[in-house]
Design a protein around this motif. Structure first.
Motif, mmCIF file in Angstrom:
data_model
loop_
_atom_site.group_PDB
_atom_site.id
_atom_site.type_symbol
_atom_site.label_atom_id
_atom_site.label_comp_id
_atom_site.label_asym_id
_atom_site.label_seq_id
_atom_site.Cartn_x
_atom_site.Cartn_y
_atom_site.Cartn_z
ATOM 1 N N CYS A 151 0.838 -1.200 0.000
ATOM 2 C CA CYS A 151 0.000 0.000 0.000
ATOM 3 C C CYS A 151 0.872 1.248 0.000
ATOM 4 O O CYS A 151 1.762 1.383 0.842
ATOM 5 C CB CYS A 151 -0.907 0.014 1.231
ATOM 6 S SG CYS A 151 -2.028 -1.399 1.335
ATOM 7 N N GLU A 152 0.606 2.152 -0.928
ATOM 8 C CA GLU A 152 1.345 3.407 -0.982
ATOM 9 C C GLU A 152 0.884 4.374 0.108
ATOM 10 O O GLU A 152 1.654 5.210 0.558
ATOM 11 C CB GLU A 152 1.176 4.070 -2.362
ATOM 12 C CG GLU A 152 1.805 3.293 -3.503
ATOM 13 C CD GLU A 152 3.323 3.166 -3.369
ATOM 14 O OE1 GLU A 152 3.964 4.052 -2.760
ATOM 15 O OE2 GLU A 152 3.871 2.157 -3.857
ATOM 16 N N ALA A 153 -0.382 4.275 0.514
ATOM 17 C CA ALA A 153 -0.923 5.137 1.570
ATOM 18 C C ALA A 153 -1.512 4.248 2.667
ATOM 19 O O ALA A 153 -2.728 4.189 2.851
ATOM 20 C CB ALA A 153 -1.973 6.084 0.995
ATOM 21 N N PRO A 154 -0.657 3.537 3.404
ATOM 22 C CA PRO A 154 -1.145 2.545 4.362
ATOM 23 C C PRO A 154 -1.977 3.127 5.498
ATOM 24 O O PRO A 154 -2.755 2.410 6.120
ATOM 25 C CB PRO A 154 0.142 1.904 4.900
ATOM 26 C CG PRO A 154 1.217 2.894 4.641
ATOM 27 C CD PRO A 154 0.812 3.626 3.401
ATOM 28 N N GLU A 155 -1.843 4.423 5.751
ATOM 29 C CA GLU A 155 -2.653 5.046 6.802
ATOM 30 C C GLU A 155 -4.145 4.986 6.476
ATOM 31 O O GLU A 155 -4.990 5.104 7.363
ATOM 32 C CB GLU A 155 -2.208 6.501 7.046
ATOM 33 C CG GLU A 155 -2.441 7.455 5.899
ATOM 34 C CD GLU A 155 -1.343 7.463 4.823
ATOM 35 O OE1 GLU A 155 -1.382 8.373 3.972
ATOM 36 O OE2 GLU A 155 -0.478 6.554 4.836
ATOM 37 N N HIS A 156 -4.468 4.767 5.202
ATOM 38 C CA HIS A 156 -5.873 4.654 4.799
ATOM 39 C C HIS A 156 -6.344 3.202 4.689
ATOM 40 O O HIS A 156 -7.487 2.948 4.341
ATOM 41 C CB HIS A 156 -6.097 5.369 3.458
ATOM 42 C CG HIS A 156 -5.847 6.837 3.529
ATOM 43 N ND1 HIS A 156 -6.600 7.691 4.302
ATOM 44 C CD2 HIS A 156 -4.893 7.612 2.944
ATOM 45 C CE1 HIS A 156 -6.150 8.919 4.184
ATOM 46 N NE2 HIS A 156 -5.108 8.899 3.364
ATOM 47 N N PHE A 157 -5.460 2.282 4.979
ATOM 48 C CA PHE A 157 -5.840 0.858 4.965
ATOM 49 C C PHE A 157 -6.474 0.542 6.323
ATOM 50 O O PHE A 157 -5.818 0.121 7.252
ATOM 51 C CB PHE A 157 -4.611 -0.019 4.701
ATOM 52 C CG PHE A 157 -4.939 -1.488 4.558
ATOM 53 C CD1 PHE A 157 -5.613 -1.959 3.447
ATOM 54 C CD2 PHE A 157 -4.573 -2.392 5.555
ATOM 55 C CE1 PHE A 157 -5.909 -3.309 3.315
ATOM 56 C CE2 PHE A 157 -4.871 -3.738 5.432
ATOM 57 C CZ PHE A 157 -5.553 -4.201 4.314
ATOM 58 N N ARG A 158 -7.780 0.784 6.444
ATOM 59 C CA ARG A 158 -8.492 0.656 7.711
ATOM 60 C C ARG A 158 -9.593 -0.401 7.672
ATOM 61 O O ARG A 158 -10.235 -0.676 8.681
ATOM 62 C CB ARG A 158 -9.126 1.997 8.111
ATOM 63 C CG ARG A 158 -8.187 3.173 8.068
ATOM 64 C CD ARG A 158 -7.047 3.098 9.056
ATOM 65 N NE ARG A 158 -7.560 3.003 10.413
ATOM 66 C CZ ARG A 158 -6.908 2.446 11.419
ATOM 67 N NH1 ARG A 158 -5.714 1.942 11.234
ATOM 68 N NH2 ARG A 158 -7.434 2.402 12.609
ATOM 69 N N SER A 159 -9.846 -0.968 6.503
ATOM 70 C CA SER A 159 -10.879 -1.998 6.393
ATOM 71 C C SER A 159 -10.618 -2.862 5.169
ATOM 72 O O SER A 159 -9.835 -2.500 4.291
ATOM 73 C CB SER A 159 -12.270 -1.358 6.303
ATOM 74 O OG SER A 159 -12.392 -0.619 5.102
ATOM 75 N N LEU A 160 -11.284 -3.998 5.159
ATOM 76 C CA LEU A 160 -11.114 -4.966 4.071
ATOM 77 C C LEU A 160 -12.433 -5.708 3.903
ATOM 78 O O LEU A 160 -12.967 -6.260 4.866
ATOM 79 C CB LEU A 160 -10.008 -5.945 4.448
ATOM 80 C CG LEU A 160 -9.619 -7.020 3.446
ATOM 81 C CD1 LEU A 160 -8.915 -6.395 2.247
ATOM 82 C CD2 LEU A 160 -8.702 -8.035 4.115
ATOM 83 N N ASP A 161 -12.994 -5.687 2.705
ATOM 84 C CA ASP A 161 -14.215 -6.441 2.451
ATOM 85 C C ASP A 161 -13.829 -7.818 1.925
ATOM 86 O O ASP A 161 -13.084 -7.932 0.953
ATOM 87 C CB ASP A 161 -15.122 -5.715 1.444
ATOM 88 C CG ASP A 161 -16.478 -6.393 1.328
ATOM 89 O OD1 ASP A 161 -17.047 -6.746 2.390
ATOM 90 O OD2 ASP A 161 -16.963 -6.575 0.211
#
Length: 198
Positions: A151-161
């Protein structure tokens, strides 16, 4: 300690060293019993890297757990592995996090070639110990998949469907454990509850 475990897991995953299995074993795992209808998901996220590991009962993926005997059964196994390898159908990633799948693997002992054994019953030296264990436990054959994500912006990786219930409708629950910078979480996903938030 937790950050060292995550770092060890990720170093092992992304460099191919044996650190992965040792570090994963240090995480509390309550999901080792094989139970029909119940899959397992483990996710580790640190920095820009995410690893997801799946374990699904063969009966819920293809409807059987014995060595495929017919062409139809062999095709079902191949199609299931192809489905698991189609990562965007299995997991929906938030665009804002700018994530991409960098490596995807899926396998099952049901997909093995009978040519792996000599006719005298001796085990082929090409097989590793993990394959041998899977073969011995073929009465409860599973499908396993591993997904490496950057992820280039891992701070926005907050959920996963998680789309496994659409792909394999006989699954009833997926037990999950996730290890993220904010902490460790566990729980269950169901067909009407597929969003994993962390």
């Amino acid at each position: 300690m937790q950050k060292r475990i995550m770092a060890s897991i990720l170093i092992g995953l992304f460099t191919g060293t044996g650190a992965t299995s040792h570090a994963a074993e240090t995480m509390p795992r309550q999901m080792d019993a094989h139970e029909h209808g119940h899959g397992e998901l483990m996710m580790v996220h640190e920095g820009n890297n995410v690893m997801i590991e799946l374990k699904l009962p063969g009966v819920d993926v293809v409807g059987f757990e014995h060595t495929p005997e017919t062409e139809e059964q062999k095709n079902a196994v191949s199609e299931a592995i192809a489905k698991l390898r189609n990562a965007p159908e299995i997991f929906t990633l938030k665009e804002k996090a700018q994530c991409r799948f960098v490596k995807v693997q899926a396998s099952s002992p049901l997909a093995r070639d009978d040519g792996d054994h000599d006719h005298d019953g001796k085990h082929d030296e090409k097989h590793d110990d993990a394959s041998h264990e899977q073969h011995e436990d073929e009465g409860h054959a599973e499908f396993r998949a591993e997904y490496h994500i950057h992820c280039e912006a891992p701070e926005h990786f907050r959920s996963l469907d998680v789309g496994l219930f659409r792909a394999f409708p006989s699954l009833e629950e997926i037990d999950y454990q996730i290890l993220v910078p904010e902490g460790q979480y566990s729980g269950e996903l169901e067909a009407d509850k597929t969003l994993l938030r962390f």
